[in-house]
Design an enzyme around this catalytic site. Structure first.
Site, mmCIF file in Angstrom:
data_model
loop_
_atom_site.group_PDB
_atom_site.id
_atom_site.type_symbol
_atom_site.label_atom_id
_atom_site.label_comp_id
_atom_site.label_asym_id
_atom_site.label_seq_id
_atom_site.Cartn_x
_atom_site.Cartn_y
_atom_site.Cartn_z
ATOM 1 N N GLN A 105 41.574 41.735 -32.312
ATOM 2 C CA GLN A 105 42.660 41.287 -31.419
ATOM 3 C C GLN A 105 43.557 42.464 -31.058
ATOM 4 O O GLN A 105 44.002 43.211 -31.931
ATOM 5 C CB GLN A 105 43.483 40.182 -32.100
ATOM 6 C CG GLN A 105 44.498 39.547 -31.165
ATOM 7 C CD GLN A 105 45.217 38.352 -31.792
ATOM 8 O OE1 GLN A 105 45.012 38.021 -32.957
ATOM 9 N NE2 GLN A 105 46.070 37.727 -31.007
ATOM 10 N N HIS B 99 44.822 33.844 -26.953
ATOM 11 C CA HIS B 99 44.078 33.706 -25.699
ATOM 12 C C HIS B 99 42.608 33.452 -25.986
ATOM 13 O O HIS B 99 42.062 33.949 -26.968
ATOM 14 C CB HIS B 99 44.253 34.935 -24.809
ATOM 15 C CG HIS B 99 43.950 36.231 -25.489
ATOM 16 N ND1 HIS B 99 44.837 36.843 -26.340
ATOM 17 C CD2 HIS B 99 42.848 37.017 -25.467
ATOM 18 C CE1 HIS B 99 44.298 37.959 -26.802
ATOM 19 N NE2 HIS B 99 43.085 38.091 -26.294
HETATM 20 P P1 AMP Z 1 41.900 40.807 -27.393
HETATM 21 O O1 AMP Z 1 41.143 41.960 -27.987
HETATM 22 O O2 AMP Z 1 41.207 39.491 -27.630
HETATM 23 O O3 AMP Z 1 43.350 40.801 -27.825
HETATM 24 O O4 AMP Z 1 41.805 41.001 -25.839
HETATM 25 C C1 AMP Z 1 42.864 41.352 -25.014
HETATM 26 C C2 AMP Z 1 42.316 41.358 -23.619
HETATM 27 O O5 AMP Z 1 43.403 41.368 -22.706
HETATM 28 C C3 AMP Z 1 41.428 42.549 -23.288
HETATM 29 O O6 AMP Z 1 40.142 42.092 -22.854
HETATM 30 C C4 AMP Z 1 42.186 43.264 -22.170
HETATM 31 O O7 AMP Z 1 41.339 43.828 -21.202
HETATM 32 C C5 AMP Z 1 43.036 42.142 -21.593
HETATM 33 N N1 AMP Z 1 44.266 42.566 -20.938
HETATM 34 C C6 AMP Z 1 45.202 43.419 -21.418
HETATM 35 N N2 AMP Z 1 46.204 43.570 -20.531
HETATM 36 C C7 AMP Z 1 45.897 42.776 -19.470
HETATM 37 C C8 AMP Z 1 46.537 42.485 -18.226
HETATM 38 N N3 AMP Z 1 47.702 43.052 -17.887
HETATM 39 N N4 AMP Z 1 45.917 41.621 -17.385
HETATM 40 C C9 AMP Z 1 44.743 41.066 -17.693
HETATM 41 N N5 AMP Z 1 44.096 41.278 -18.857
HETATM 42 C C10 AMP Z 1 44.659 42.127 -19.729
#
Ligand code: AMP
Ligand code: ZN
Length: 110
Positions: A97, A103
């Site tokens: 994460q 999410h």
């Molecule tokens: P996680 O590793 O599950 O916390 O994933 C976080 C996700 O959020 C990653 O796939 C990122 O590419 C995505 N992310 C981070 N910042 C943004 C943003 N501003 N808009 C859309 N997606 C984002």
């Protein structure tokens, strides 16, 4: 932990509109938008508007919200043209994460 809004949180800023996103869905509880760094042809995130850090921070009071995130996945995937899809929830730093606002990833189209 869950609070109404966390000033440091990028997804809270997307929820409030302070940071733009490629939004595909919104209602009173949930927002969904395309991942900025997609790992599949279609990759979007389903995010509760409430700031909850992770799945590990969820309590019984979040049961309905969690169900809502899951039920939205097939609906939005279909709207995005996906016949099938993968879902993923990374939990905790050691679970991969990066953004500490709960999410659900939905990936497909490859
Ligand atoms: P996680 O590793 O599950 O916390 O994933 C976080 C996700 O959020 C990653 O796939 C990122 O590419 C995505 N992310 C981070 N910042 C943004 C943003 N501003 N808009 C859309 N997606 C984002
Ligand atoms: Zn947040």
């Amino acid at each position: 932990m869950s609070t109404q809004y966390n000033n440091e949180c990028i997804f809270c800023k997307i929820v409030s509109g302070a940071i733009p996103s490629k939004k595909i869905y919104e209602d009173e509880d949930v927002i969904a938008f395309h991942d900025i760094n997609p790992s599949a042809k279609v990759h979007f995130l389903i995010v509760p508007k409430l700031h909850v850090e992770s799945l590990a921070s969820c309590e019984a009071e979040h049961q309905v919200l969690l169900g809502k995130l899951l039920l939205l996945a097939p609906k939005l995937a279909k709207e995005q043209g996906l016949a099938g899809f993968k879902t993923l929830i990374n939990t905790g730093r050691e679970g991969g994460q990066l953004v500490f606002h709960l999410h659900l990833h939905v990936l497909g189209g490859n």
